[in-house]
Design a protein around this motif. Structure first.
Motif, PDB file in Angstrom:
ATOM      1  N   THR A 125      88.118 129.530  88.041  1.00  0.00           N
ATOM      2  CA  THR A 125      88.255 130.977  88.217  1.00  0.00           C
ATOM      3  C   THR A 125      87.137 131.582  89.050  1.00  0.00           C
ATOM      4  O   THR A 125      87.413 132.297  90.032  1.00  0.00           O
ATOM      5  N   PRO A 126      85.846 131.357  88.724  1.00  0.00           N
ATOM      6  CA  PRO A 126      84.790 131.936  89.570  1.00  0.00           C
ATOM      7  C   PRO A 126      84.789 131.358  90.985  1.00  0.00           C
ATOM      8  O   PRO A 126      84.412 132.049  91.930  1.00  0.00           O
ATOM      9  N   VAL A 127      85.231 130.115  91.135  1.00  0.00           N
ATOM     10  CA  VAL A 127      85.345 129.529  92.470  1.00  0.00           C
ATOM     11  C   VAL A 127      86.403 130.275  93.270  1.00  0.00           C
ATOM     12  O   VAL A 127      86.199 130.620  94.439  1.00  0.00           O
ATOM     13  N   ARG A 128      87.549 130.528  92.643  1.00  0.00           N
ATOM     14  CA  ARG A 128      88.630 131.241  93.322  1.00  0.00           C
ATOM     15  C   ARG A 128      88.173 132.641  93.736  1.00  0.00           C
ATOM     16  O   ARG A 128      88.468 133.099  94.847  1.00  0.00           O
ATOM     17  N   GLU A 129      87.435 133.322  92.859  1.00  0.00           N
ATOM     18  CA  GLU A 129      86.943 134.664  93.160  1.00  0.00           C
ATOM     19  C   GLU A 129      85.933 134.634  94.309  1.00  0.00           C
ATOM     20  O   GLU A 129      85.945 135.514  95.184  1.00  0.00           O
ATOM     21  N   ALA A 130      85.072 133.616  94.328  1.00  0.00           N
ATOM     22  CA  ALA A 130      84.076 133.494  95.403  1.00  0.00           C
ATOM     23  C   ALA A 130      84.759 133.205  96.733  1.00  0.00           C
ATOM     24  O   ALA A 130      84.383 133.758  97.774  1.00  0.00           O
ATOM     25  N   LEU A 131      85.768 132.344  96.720  1.00  0.00           N
ATOM     26  CA  LEU A 131      86.500 132.026  97.940  1.00  0.00           C
ATOM     27  C   LEU A 131      87.210 133.264  98.484  1.00  0.00           C
ATOM     28  O   LEU A 131      87.229 133.498  99.702  1.00  0.00           O
ATOM     29  N   PHE A 132      87.772 134.057  97.595  1.00  0.00           N
ATOM     30  CA  PHE A 132      88.452 135.282  98.004  1.00  0.00           C
ATOM     31  C   PHE A 132      87.469 136.231  98.684  1.00  0.00           C
ATOM     32  O   PHE A 132      87.789 136.847  99.718  1.00  0.00           O
TER      33      PHE A 132
END
Length: 228
Positions: free
Chosen positions: A48-55
């Protein structure tokens, strides 16, 4: 060596900072596909935090988003030359301001960072060279002491940095950087703002000439024919 996130700031913010550092350090080549699961394992967090950072990085224009996920931007030759055209407008005044307004402490730091660039180039240490080159550009932005100019240059720097890392993989390109940035450092140290502007302009024009379609066609014609 993998780095793990410490539970302090929001996980998304920590992953964002670590991922941004890895992108700019040249650890991840331009055009690479970024896989959430692999990054989660790399940083020791959930997806989840990876997805948010990528976004967030995609919103900043550093990543491209597709149905398959995210990937690093890979400039076309035309993209590269267009960015160089913009840098041709911005780099000379940036260098001129740095020579005029940089503090003595900043001048010393710039010279020290350039020394690390030279050492890394002599030892063929790509990652160390990229890190020092990024610090060199960051110092120039700080030394100009012109907030609007620094902000505009910083946006272009972020957009161009990933591609420049690939450019630096070529040892001859690192040699050009050492020669041209060395001229810039000398001009800034002498407080010669006009010479600093010329050095910055000459460097960008060298890159444009080196990677223009005309130059590439000339190189292709110059190659010996081994078919006979």
């Amino acid at each position: 060596m993998s780095r793990k996130v410490i539970q302090s700031d929001r996980l998304r913010d920590q992953v964002y900072r670590l991922l941004r550092e890895d992108l700019f350090s040249g650890v991840i080549p331009a055009g690479s596909r970024l896989v959430e699961l692999e990054l989660a394992e790399r940083y020791g967090v959930s997806r989840t935090p990876v997805r948010e950072a990528l976004f967030q990085l995609a919103r900043e224009g550093l990543l491209e988003q597709s149905e398959r996920g995210y990937s690093l931007i890979a400039d076309t030759p035309q993209d590269f030359l267009q960015r160089m055209g913009v840098r041709l407008l911005l780099d000379p005044p940036l260098a001129e301001h740095a020579a005029r307004f940089g503090t003595e402490e900043q001048l010393d730091s710039l010279e020290a960072v350039f020394g690390r660039m030279k050492k890394a180039a002599e030892q063929s240490k790509f990652i160390a060279f990229v890190a020092a080159a990024h610090e060199f550009r960051t110092l120039l932005l700080e030394m100009c002491h012109n907030t609007p100019l620094a902000k505009v240059c910083a946006v272009l720097e972020d957009q161009f940095l990933l591609v420049r890392n690939e450019y630096y993989r070529d040892e001859s390109n690192r040699a050009i950087s050492i020669e041209r940035d060395g001229q810039l450092v000398d001009a800034i140290k002498a407080r010669d703002s006009k010479a600093a502007a010329r050095a910055a302009k000459d460097y960008v024009e060298t890159l444009i000439d080196r990677y223009s379609p005309e130059a590439k066609r000339g190189k292709a014609r110059a190659k010996p024919d081994n078919t006979a």
